[in-house]
Design a protein around this motif. Structure first.
Motif, PDB file in Angstrom:
ATOM      1  N   LEU A 189       0.821  -1.205   0.000  1.00  0.00           N
ATOM      2  CA  LEU A 189       0.000   0.000   0.000  1.00  0.00           C
ATOM      3  C   LEU A 189       0.861   1.265   0.000  1.00  0.00           C
ATOM      4  CD1 LEU A 189      -3.077   0.747   0.351  1.00  0.00           C
ATOM      5  CD2 LEU A 189      -2.592   0.959   2.793  1.00  0.00           C
ATOM      6  N   SER A 190       0.330   2.342  -0.572  1.00  0.00           N
ATOM      7  CA  SER A 190       1.011   3.644  -0.529  1.00  0.00           C
ATOM      8  C   SER A 190       0.571   4.432   0.692  1.00  0.00           C
ATOM      9  CB  SER A 190       0.675   4.456  -1.780  1.00  0.00           C
ATOM     10  OG  SER A 190      -0.677   4.905  -1.713  1.00  0.00           O
ATOM     11  N   PRO A 191       1.390   5.382   1.154  1.00  0.00           N
ATOM     12  CA  PRO A 191       0.974   6.246   2.265  1.00  0.00           C
ATOM     13  C   PRO A 191      -0.298   7.036   1.957  1.00  0.00           C
ATOM     14  CG  PRO A 191       3.337   6.444   1.886  1.00  0.00           C
ATOM     15  CD  PRO A 191       2.786   5.634   0.752  1.00  0.00           C
ATOM     16  N   GLY A 192      -0.423   7.519   0.717  1.00  0.00           N
ATOM     17  CA  GLY A 192      -1.607   8.293   0.361  1.00  0.00           C
ATOM     18  C   GLY A 192      -2.882   7.491   0.440  1.00  0.00           C
ATOM     19  N   SER A 193      -2.811   6.218   0.070  1.00  0.00           N
ATOM     20  CA  SER A 193      -3.995   5.368   0.162  1.00  0.00           C
ATOM     21  C   SER A 193      -4.251   4.942   1.601  1.00  0.00           C
ATOM     22  CB  SER A 193      -3.824   4.136  -0.740  1.00  0.00           C
ATOM     23  OG  SER A 193      -3.913   4.494  -2.106  1.00  0.00           O
ATOM     24  N   SER A 236      -5.043   6.167  -5.110  1.00  0.00           N
ATOM     25  CA  SER A 236      -5.455   7.477  -4.592  1.00  0.00           C
ATOM     26  C   SER A 236      -4.925   8.628  -5.443  1.00  0.00           C
ATOM     27  CB  SER A 236      -4.999   7.645  -3.144  1.00  0.00           C
ATOM     28  OG  SER A 236      -3.609   7.871  -3.041  1.00  0.00           O
ATOM     29  N   ILE A 237      -3.795   8.428  -6.104  1.00  0.00           N
ATOM     30  CA  ILE A 237      -3.226   9.510  -6.923  1.00  0.00           C
ATOM     31  C   ILE A 237      -4.221   9.964  -7.998  1.00  0.00           C
ATOM     32  CG2 ILE A 237      -1.404  10.088  -8.590  1.00  0.00           C
ATOM     33  CD1 ILE A 237      -0.394   9.981  -5.728  1.00  0.00           C
ATOM     34  N   LEU A 280      -0.951   2.907 -10.706  1.00  0.00           N
ATOM     35  CA  LEU A 280      -1.959   3.953 -10.652  1.00  0.00           C
ATOM     36  C   LEU A 280      -3.220   3.449 -11.327  1.00  0.00           C
ATOM     37  CD1 LEU A 280      -1.532   7.686 -11.512  1.00  0.00           C
ATOM     38  CD2 LEU A 280      -3.086   6.318 -12.896  1.00  0.00           C
ATOM     39  N   CYS A 281      -4.378   3.711 -10.702  1.00  0.00           N
ATOM     40  CA  CYS A 281      -5.639   3.416 -11.393  1.00  0.00           C
ATOM     41  C   CYS A 281      -6.716   4.348 -10.878  1.00  0.00           C
ATOM     42  CB  CYS A 281      -6.035   1.950 -11.242  1.00  0.00           C
ATOM     43  SG  CYS A 281      -6.715   1.514  -9.631  1.00  0.00           S
ATOM     44  N   TRP A 282      -7.867   4.302 -11.528  1.00  0.00           N
ATOM     45  CA  TRP A 282      -8.979   5.177 -11.183  1.00  0.00           C
ATOM     46  C   TRP A 282     -10.035   4.442 -10.345  1.00  0.00           C
ATOM     47  CZ3 TRP A 282      -5.886   5.856 -15.276  1.00  0.00           C
ATOM     48  CH2 TRP A 282      -5.468   7.162 -15.583  1.00  0.00           C
ATOM     49  N   GLY A 283      -9.643   3.343  -9.719  1.00  0.00           N
ATOM     50  CA  GLY A 283     -10.588   2.558  -8.932  1.00  0.00           C
ATOM     51  C   GLY A 283     -11.153   1.431  -9.772  1.00  0.00           C
ATOM     52  N   SER A 284     -11.171   0.232  -9.216  1.00  0.00           N
ATOM     53  CA  SER A 284     -11.470  -0.944 -10.031  1.00  0.00           C
ATOM     54  C   SER A 284     -12.935  -1.353 -10.019  1.00  0.00           C
ATOM     55  CB  SER A 284     -10.608  -2.121  -9.553  1.00  0.00           C
ATOM     56  OG  SER A 284     -10.820  -2.347  -8.173  1.00  0.00           O
ATOM     57  N   TRP A 285     -13.805  -0.601  -9.343  1.00  0.00           N
ATOM     58  CA  TRP A 285     -15.218  -0.978  -9.374  1.00  0.00           C
ATOM     59  C   TRP A 285     -15.781  -0.762 -10.777  1.00  0.00           C
ATOM     60  CZ3 TRP A 285     -13.469   3.584  -7.156  1.00  0.00           C
ATOM     61  CH2 TRP A 285     -13.981   4.757  -7.696  1.00  0.00           C
ATOM     62  N   ASP A 300       2.723  13.747 -15.136  1.00  0.00           N
ATOM     63  CA  ASP A 300       3.986  14.309 -14.662  1.00  0.00           C
ATOM     64  C   ASP A 300       4.192  14.024 -13.177  1.00  0.00           C
ATOM     65  OD1 ASP A 300       4.646  15.266 -17.149  1.00  0.00           O
ATOM     66  OD2 ASP A 300       3.850  17.277 -16.791  1.00  0.00           O
ATOM     67  N   LEU A 301       3.117  14.095 -12.399  1.00  0.00           N
ATOM     68  CA  LEU A 301       3.199  13.748 -10.979  1.00  0.00           C
ATOM     69  C   LEU A 301       3.595  12.291 -10.806  1.00  0.00           C
ATOM     70  CD1 LEU A 301       0.117  15.557  -9.397  1.00  0.00           C
ATOM     71  CD2 LEU A 301       2.490  15.810  -8.674  1.00  0.00           C
ATOM     72  N   MET A 302       2.994  11.426 -11.613  1.00  0.00           N
ATOM     73  CA  MET A 302       3.321  10.009 -11.533  1.00  0.00           C
ATOM     74  C   MET A 302       4.804   9.779 -11.810  1.00  0.00           C
ATOM     75  SD  MET A 302       1.730   6.771 -13.684  1.00  0.00           S
ATOM     76  CE  MET A 302       2.551   7.205 -15.227  1.00  0.00           C
TER      77      MET A 302
END
Length: 408
Positions: A189-193, A236-237, A280-285, A300-302
């Motif tokens: 897991l990432s800290p942001g998530s 979360s990104i 990175l993803c936009w949510g898997s639902w 660019d952030l990624m």
């Protein structure tokens, strides 16, 4: 990290369908008094080791050249579970407590310019626009049943998952060795998530994020020190964009996200980038995703994240066109991309020729040696196992076609 120097390598985004036996064994585990910690028994650990070994062999047989442990050490208690990639962390971090407040049940919050705050999941913009669909159990959007309750941070966070991550590492390494493979990956897991759970201890949101960075670094280091590839799971990104109500400016969102990128880089400090890949993803639902942020606004952030490879959705109907972003973005030298070439959001199995076409698009803009064919997101808990494995076989077949075309 394997690159595609002489053929297109294949991998996936982490989660693979659990066996019925493993799901049943997880469901039978006892919960501790805290309401979210699952016990471990020698019998369960033995079943897990065997299941991971079989899984690695099956990935190899399906043509996956960079396998993982399928996230089998991250508990799922039902065949449909979209959250195991995240909820596993509750087993490995102290300072958490079930309070009855979580991202599903808390009161919605509103953001203002320059003051972004995450709202609840039911208050997400896509979820509110399509409220009828999201609340209809026949729509196919349901995200299933989680293995444990979602806690809140009520004390100082500390990593206590040393035994669990050691088990994940040992199981995958044994599976790799038994199948004559040298490279495999474990997700973390990432800290942001991690910090998206309620915080009742740290003075600010930023302190909470950085506390998660300190904690998760221990897991990152264990994976890398074991000689395995570390995959950072951080939807979360991109996904946070839809969890901000009303829609913020892109500039505000980028500033909001940069804190999370900086915290992740802090957690990854001094770790070898060639052993790190970022997902990175936009949510898997399986929702409409009409409010997804465009890749061009966060690519660019990624790329600021200190990883050697970047995994992102590129096969589903909402994001397939975004391969064109790479016509205008320069991939840093020595980096790889792991675009999703087959999807998790449809039961239709992609044709190998389509798989090859998608691979060749990316090869044409970043170089064939820099493309590793992957999945949009995890397949485990999202689609039927029989379909998931057919998709992985199609991925491998398409990669073979693309390799023949690209190398002759």
């Amino acid at each position: 990290m394997l690159d595609s120097r002489d053929r297109i390598q294949t991998t996936h985004a982490g989660s693979l369908p659990r066996t019925p036996e493993l799901i049943a064994a997880n469901d039978a585990r006892q919960l501790a008094e805290d309401g979210f910690t699952l016990d471990r028994t020698p019998e369960f650990d033995g079943l897990l080791t065997s299941a991971v070994g079989d899984l690695v062999a099956r990935q190899k047989a399906a043509g996956i050249t960079v396998p993982g442990d399928g996230e089998f050490g991250k508990a799922m208690t039902s065949a449909v579970d979209y959250g195991a990639w995240w909820s596993y962390s509750f087993q490995r971090v102290s300072g958490l407590e079930v309070t009855g407040e979580d991202i599903f049940s808390a009161e919605p919050v509103r953001s203002t310019p320059g003051n972004i705050r995450l709202t609840t999941f039911p208050d997400r913009r896509d979820w509110t626009i399509f409220r009828e669909a999201y609340t209809d159990p026949t729509s196919g959007i349901s995200t299933g049943k989680g293995a444990t309750a979602f806690p809140a941070t009520t004390g100082k966070l500390a990593y206590v998952g040393h035994e669990a991550i050691a088990s994940d590492i040992a199981n995958l390494k044994a599976g790799l060795a038994a199948n004559g493979l040298t490279e495999g990956f474990v997700t973390s897991l990432s800290p942001g998530s991690g910090s998206r759970i309620p915080n009742a201890f740290y003075a600010t949101e930023e302190e909470h994020i950085w506390a998660w960075a300190d904690v998760l670094r221990e897991e990152y280091k264990a994976i890398v020190d074991a000689g395995l590839i570390l995959q950072i799971d951080d939807p979360s990104i991109a996904e946070n964009w839809d969890q901000i109500n009303p829609e913020p400016s892109v500039e505000d969102y980028q500033a909001f996200t940069r804190i999370r990128v900086e915290a992740l880089n802090y957690a990854l400090r001094d770790l070898p980038q060639e052993q790190i890949r970022f997902h990175l993803c936009w949510g898997s639902w399986h929702g409409p995703h009409t409010t997804d942020l465009e890749l061009k606004n966060i690519v660019d952030l990624m790329l600021e994240i200190n990883a050697g490879a970047y995994s992102f959705e590129a096969a589903n109907a909402r994001h397939e066109h975004e391969w064109k972003v790479w016509q205008d973005v320069t991939l840093p030298e020595g980096k790889l991309i792991l675009p999703g070439i087959v999807g998790h959001a449809t039961n239709v199995v992609e044709h190998p020729e389509l798989v090859a076409d998608r691979i060749e698009r990316f090869a044409s803009v970043v170089g064939k040696e820099n493309v590793v064919a992957s999945t949009d997101c995890g397949l485990g808990g999202r689609i039927h196992p029989q379909i998931a494995w057919a998709k992985l076989e199609a991925l491998s077949a398409g990669a073979e076609i693309a390799s023949q075309r690209l190398w002759g």
